[in-house]
Design an enzyme around this catalytic site. Structure first.
Site, PDB file in Angstrom:
ATOM      1  NE  ARG A   1      -1.680  -2.157   3.290  1.00 14.20           N
ATOM      2  CZ  ARG A   1      -2.036  -3.233   3.992  1.00 14.20           C
ATOM      3  NH1 ARG A   1      -3.291  -3.586   4.054  1.00 14.20           N
ATOM      4  NH2 ARG A   1      -1.146  -3.941   4.641  1.00 14.20           N
ATOM      5  CB  ILE A   2       3.620   2.465   2.163  1.00 16.55           C
ATOM      6  CG1 ILE A   2       2.747   2.355   3.427  1.00 16.55           C
ATOM      7  CG2 ILE A   2       4.506   3.708   2.249  1.00 16.55           C
ATOM      8  CD1 ILE A   2       3.514   2.042   4.708  1.00 16.55           C
TER       9      ILE A   2
ATOM     10  NE  ARG B   1       6.277 -10.562  -0.063  1.00 14.87           N
ATOM     11  CZ  ARG B   1       5.698 -10.473   1.116  1.00 14.87           C
ATOM     12  NH1 ARG B   1       5.978 -11.345   2.033  1.00 14.87           N
ATOM     13  NH2 ARG B   1       4.837  -9.514   1.401  1.00 14.87           N
TER      14      ARG B   1
ATOM     15  CB  ILE C   1      10.355   5.025   4.765  1.00 15.80           C
ATOM     16  CG1 ILE C   1       9.683   4.449   3.516  1.00 15.80           C
ATOM     17  CG2 ILE C   1      10.873   6.419   4.520  1.00 15.80           C
ATOM     18  CD1 ILE C   1       8.381   5.152   3.156  1.00 15.80           C
TER      19      ILE C   1
ATOM     20  NE  ARG D   1       9.900  -2.008  11.449  1.00 15.39           N
ATOM     21  CZ  ARG D   1       8.924  -1.121  11.300  1.00 15.39           C
ATOM     22  NH1 ARG D   1       9.107  -0.048  10.549  1.00 15.39           N
ATOM     23  NH2 ARG D   1       7.762  -1.303  11.903  1.00 15.39           N
TER      24      ARG D   1
ATOM     25  CD  GLU E   1      14.309   2.280  14.443  1.00 16.03           C
ATOM     26  OE1 GLU E   1      14.714   2.555  13.304  1.00 16.03           O
ATOM     27  OE2 GLU E   1      13.125   2.385  14.791  1.00 16.03           O
TER      28      GLU E   1
ATOM     29  CG  HIS F   1      10.910   4.447  13.039  1.00 17.22           C
ATOM     30  ND1 HIS F   1      11.320   3.154  13.274  1.00 17.22           N
ATOM     31  CD2 HIS F   1       9.746   4.330  12.336  1.00 17.22           C
ATOM     32  CE1 HIS F   1      10.462   2.304  12.743  1.00 17.22           C
ATOM     33  NE2 HIS F   1       9.485   3.002  12.169  1.00 17.22           N
TER      34      HIS F   1
END
Ligand code: DGY
Length: 351
Positions: free
Chosen positions: A165-166, A186, A245, A247, A276, A294
């Protein structure tokens, strides 16, 4: 650690691991004995295990890592509601095996996170934070034609790795900038979605070799640990930018710092880090990397929506409220199905 709460002790107990929005989290009190953490806290694994021990559920953030060790003594634990779309802080297999429902907060943060991905991309390509630092340091003595030259977004090729979605939201924004969009995922998206996003599917190597800017938006799993390593970075154009953005663990940060320091990559924008909140000194020392803490989903409205969805999830997963038994966004729905079958069987048997 927990402020006194005047709730009926007979009600199921839930743990809220960090201060969130009191007015939203307060909805839990209608159903549960709520134990809230009063201030931002780094909970040790033992502290998490202790907090979960007597609980039926927990509302947690990406700060809390929960796996077999943390749930070992939590015999009554039935649901963990993660405030975040990514849930690599959870050992979902261990939770599933223990019959604990895990939920996350997709959708409500898509557009806000895509906005930020685009903002970080622009800041990185056009050297916005570097320029501000330069100005504040008093280095602007005279305007010069070649100061802080960056890379264009318009007309360039954008590579998106992770077209959920992002990723799709970023692709849609790129259309407005006349960018050519390649994506790797994927699985290939249906034609209609590709068309709507104006994006073409390509292999990982092709995306890295062709793109002027690469944005990483894929979910983290051990399979993609250091997916972007020295070899992947070597495929990129030396004029290219990389934005993460997703991980931190997806990028080999030492290899990235080396590529940035040695001119093999023009710039990077990072919102996430492997260790982090610690950020590697090798990255902190570089001028050509934009570093943010983050915050991709951190608009007030979206952070509130995330907490609200997580609260809904927890209430429903623990069998309360209008959606009792059907949390809106479970990540291991098999547990729910098993729980439902158990309840139906028990009812049939007159238990
Ligand atoms: C998420 O939701 O996964 C974000 O990274 C946390 O804000």
């Amino acid at each position: 650690m927990f402020p006194a709460v005047s709730m009926a002790e007979s009600r199921p107990r839930v743990w809220v691991s960090q201060p969130l929005f009191d007015d939203i989290v307060g909805r839990l009190a209608a159903h549960f004995d709520v134990r809230s953490t009063g201030e931002v806290t780094e909970h040790s694994p033992q502290a998490i295990a202790d907090a979960l021990r007597e609980c039926a559920g927990a509302l947690i953030t990406l700060n809390e890592r929960i796996g077999a060790r943390e749930i070992a003594a939590a015999a009554s634990l039935r649901a963990i509601a993660n405030v975040g779309v990514g849930y690599n802080n959870l050992d979902v297999a261990a939770l599933t095996q223990a019959g604990i429902v895990a939920t996350n907060t997709p959708d409500v943060l898509t557009e806000t996170t895509a906005d930020f991905g685009f903002a970080l991309l622009m800041a990185t390509a056009r050297r916005v934070t570097e320029a501000e630092r330069w100005l504040r340091e008093g280095q602007w003595q005279q305007w010069s034609f070649s100061t802080l030259l960056g890379a264009d977004l318009h007309g360039s090729t954008l590579g998106i790795v992770g077209m959920g979605r992002i990723g799709q939201g970023i692709a849609r924004r790129a259309r407005g900038f006349d960018m050519r969009v390649l994506y790797h995922n994927r699985s290939r998206l249906p034609d209609a979605v590709e068309q709507e996003c104006g994006a073409r599917y390509a292999g990982f190597d092709e995306v890295f070799a062709q793109a002027d800017h690469v944005v990483l938006v894929l979910p983290y799993s051990p399979q993609v640990h250091h997916l972007v390593d020295a070899a992947a970075l070597a495929k990129m154009k030396p004029t290219a930018t990389l934005v993460n953005i997703a991980r931190g663990g997806i990028v080999d940060e030492i290899a990235l710092a080396d590529a940035l320091a040695n001119g093999r990559l023009a710039a990077a924008g990072l919102d996430v880090y492997e260790g982090e909140p610690a950020v590697r000194p090798e990255l902190l020392a570089l001028r050509n990397v934009v570093l943010t803490p983050h915050i991709a989903s951190a608009s007030l409205a979206t952070r509130r929506a995330m907490v609200s969805l997580a609260v809904d999830n927890l209430i429903a997963a623990l069998g309360e409220g209008p959606d009792a038994g059907n949390p809106p966004t479970p990540v291991n729905p098999d547990v729910l199905a098993a729980a439902t079958i158990k309840t139906i069987t028990a009812k049939r048997q007159g238990a």
